[in-house]
Every structure is written in structure tokens, then in C-alpha cells.
Design an enzyme around this catalytic site. Structure first.
Site, short mmCIF file in Angstrom:
data_model
loop_
_atom_site.label_atom_id
_atom_site.label_comp_id
_atom_site.label_asym_id
_atom_site.label_seq_id
_atom_site.Cartn_x
_atom_site.Cartn_y
_atom_site.Cartn_z
N ASN A 9 0.87 -1.18 0.00
CA ASN A 9 0.00 0.00 0.00
C ASN A 9 0.90 1.23 0.00
OD1 ASN A 9 -1.78 2.07 0.57
ND2 ASN A 9 -2.32 1.34 2.62
N TRP A 10 1.01 1.87 -1.16
CA TRP A 10 1.94 3.00 -1.28
C TRP A 10 1.38 4.28 -0.65
CZ3 TRP A 10 4.24 2.67 -6.97
CH2 TRP A 10 4.92 1.45 -7.10
N LYS A 11 0.13 4.27 -0.27
CA LYS A 11 -0.52 5.45 0.33
C LYS A 11 -0.30 6.69 -0.56
CE LYS A 11 -0.23 3.20 4.77
NZ LYS A 11 -0.02 3.28 6.21
N HIS A 95 -9.49 1.08 4.89
CA HIS A 95 -8.22 1.22 5.62
C HIS A 95 -8.43 2.14 6.83
CE1 HIS A 95 -4.12 2.45 6.54
NE2 HIS A 95 -3.75 1.33 5.94
N GLU A 97 -6.79 4.51 8.00
CA GLU A 97 -6.58 5.94 7.75
C GLU A 97 -7.84 6.56 7.15
OE1 GLU A 97 -2.93 5.49 5.57
OE2 GLU A 97 -1.96 4.89 7.44
N GLU A 167 -5.39 -5.16 10.64
CA GLU A 167 -4.36 -4.14 10.87
C GLU A 167 -4.64 -3.42 12.18
OE1 GLU A 167 -2.39 -2.89 6.96
OE2 GLU A 167 -4.15 -1.64 7.21
N GLY A 173 2.55 2.06 10.82
CA GLY A 173 3.50 3.16 10.67
C GLY A 173 4.23 3.52 11.95
N SER A 213 3.52 -2.35 10.33
CA SER A 213 4.97 -2.42 10.53
C SER A 213 5.59 -3.74 10.09
CB SER A 213 5.33 -2.09 11.99
OG SER A 213 4.91 -0.78 12.31
N GLY A 234 2.79 -1.20 4.33
CA GLY A 234 2.80 0.23 4.01
C GLY A 234 4.21 0.71 3.74
N GLY A 235 4.82 1.33 4.73
CA GLY A 235 6.14 1.96 4.60
C GLY A 235 7.17 1.12 3.87
#
Ligand code: PGA
Length: 256
Positions: A9-11, A95, A97, A167, A173, A213, A234-235
Site C-alpha cells: 500500500n503506497w498510500k 483502511h 486511515e 491491521e 507506521g 509495521s 505500508g512503509g
């Protein structure tokens, strides 16, 4: 057996050029998806360009959100059919967010997951508790409400076409990954809940990713848990080496 699936997930990151560079590297570094499915989810503006680059690759493309209406006076929205048109096969729905910052509710998650299926996209539906909810020991109630809300009115057949992602919000993150035991406990709960709502067969077949993470050095241990079928990353998915190492370690874990 459930084939594990790793999704990146590149956000809100990367221009079209940067996305093209990253996916060109990933294509080279992830030549094989025989044992683990691999999906990347760039920003919507990069979808079409990335799709072109992935034409001769088994890496698949996903979007990060969709709107449930097909077309019309809905300024700023993007529908499932347009995502499909741009090359997406998957779409992340609900998600944390989006739940936290963009008023995503049980009802909108439900409509979006339905619209995704209608357009032939595979929804990756996210659930997970906040830190305060874990601390007050309401994790299971929160997850149960999210599942019931997201899939209200779904048939067993529709449910069998869903991918779930657990999640925990406190792990996203933050560098604070859930322990494999903590994750497995919730994954097992989710599978039992799906069994109650949609039957044993759907529950046995549904893939449940862990997210929060995930890195190359913790993926194998997570995947060794009976009910963890891959990861939503993610990251660490923004870096070609980081993401391809996660996929490689997941492949090794899948073969054990
Ligand atoms: P993270 O994000 O890997 O950066 O923790 C996971 C996610 O939000 O899907």
C-alpha cells in the site's frame, strides 16, 4: 490450501515517474509469484502507467479506495469500473486511515466492498482496533462490529471473493509490530466469526493478511502462524529491496 498474498500500500506517495521506476525494479526483483500472490497499490494517478509496465509481469495492481456509484455528479470520486479501466484488479477498502481521517463508516465500507465485487475487483477489506480499544480489552467486539458492518447483506459466494486485512491501528507506521501470537489470536477470531456468519467453507478459504509495521525481518515469523495468509505492507513497500525481500521471505515461509 490458501495461497498467501503480499500487498504493498503506497498510500499518498510517488509521482508517476517515481512509481514507474519502483515498479520496474520490482518486476526484476520479483520474477515469480507461483507461491505467493503479489499486489501493489499506487496512487490513483499512477495506476494506468504502472499497469502498462506490469503487462509482462505476474505482479498485480490494486487501488487504495473507490466510490460506490458508477458515474454522475460526484465531483472528485473514482468508481470501480474506472479503476478496472486503469488496470486495477484489487482495491483496498476501509483502511484505518480512511476510517480515521475521511469518515469511512461500516456503511460506506459495505457499499464500497459491494461495488468492488460488482466491477470484478477483489476488495482487500481492512479491520483493526485502536490502541485504546486494545487496552480496554474490546478488540474482539470492535472487530466483530467491523466484520458485521462491512459484510451486512453479503452472500457466502460474495464473501468468498473477499480478502481481509487485520491491521491493529497501533501497529501502523509505528514500527510496533504485533507479536505473532497477538496477530494469530485475532486472525483466528476473525476466521471463527466468518465461519459463524458465512459458513465453515468460506472461513477456511478466505485469506487474511496481517498489516502494521511488516518488514523483511518479521514477515516469516508472522506467516508461520496458522491463520496469517500474507501481509498488507505500508512503509516498507516504498522501497524495491525492502518489498522484494518481504516477498522472498514470504515465499520461503510459504514453502515450509
Ligand atoms: P505500515 O502500514 O506497514 O507502514 O505500518 C501498513 C498499512 O497501513 O497498510
Amino acid at each position: 490450501m490458501r495461497k498467501p498474498i503480499i500487498a504493498g500500500n503506497w498510500k499518498l506517495n510517488k509521482t508517476i515517474n517515481e512509481a514507474a521506476q519502483l515498479v520496474t525494479l520490482l518486476k526484476r526483483q520479483i520474477p515469480d509469484t507461483q507461491h505467493v500472490d503479489v499486489v501493489i497499490c499506487p496512487v490513483v494517478t499512477a495506476l494506468a502507467a504502472v499497469s502498462e509496465i506490469l503487462i509482462d509481469s505476474d505482479i498485480q495492481l490494486g487501488a487504495q479506495d473507490l466510490y460506490w456509484e458508477e458515474k454522475g455528479a460526484f465531483t472528485g470520486q473514482v468508481s470501480g469500473s474506472l479503476l478496472k479501466d486503469a488496470g486495477a484488479k484489487y482495491v483496498i477498502v476501509g483502511h484505518s486511515e480512511r476510517r480515521q481521517f475521511f469518515n469511512e463508516t461500516h456503511e460506506t465500507v459495505n457499499k464500497k466492498a459491494k461495488a468492488a465485487l460488482k466491477n470484478g475487483l477483489t476488495p482487500i477489506v481492512c479491520v483493526g482496533e485502536m490502541l485504546a480499544e486494545r487496552e480496554s480489552q474490546t478488540t474482539f467486539q470492535v472487530i466483530e462490529a467491523q466484520l458485521k458492518g462491512a459484510f451486512a447483506g453479503f452472500s457466502a459466494d460474495e464473501m468468498s471473493r473477499i480478502i481481509l486485512a487485520y491491521e491493529p491501528v497501533w501497529a501502523i507506521g509505528t514500527g510496533k509490530v504485533a507479536t505473532p501470537a497477538q496477530a494469530q489470536e485475532v486472525h483466528l477470531f476473525i476466521r471463527k466469526e466468518i465461519s459463524i456468519l458465512f459458513g465453515e467453507e468460506v472461513a477456511r478459504g478466505i485469506r487474511i493478511q496481517y498489516g502494521g509495521s511488516v518488514k523483511a525481518d518479521n514477515i516469516a515469523e508472522l506467516m508461520r502462524q496458522a491463520d496469517i495468509d500474507g501481509a498488507l505492507v505500508g512503509g516498507a513497500s516504498l522501497d524495491a529491496n525492502g518489498f522484494s525481500d518481504i516477498v522472498k521471505n514470504a515465499q520461503v515461509a510459504a514453502l515450509k
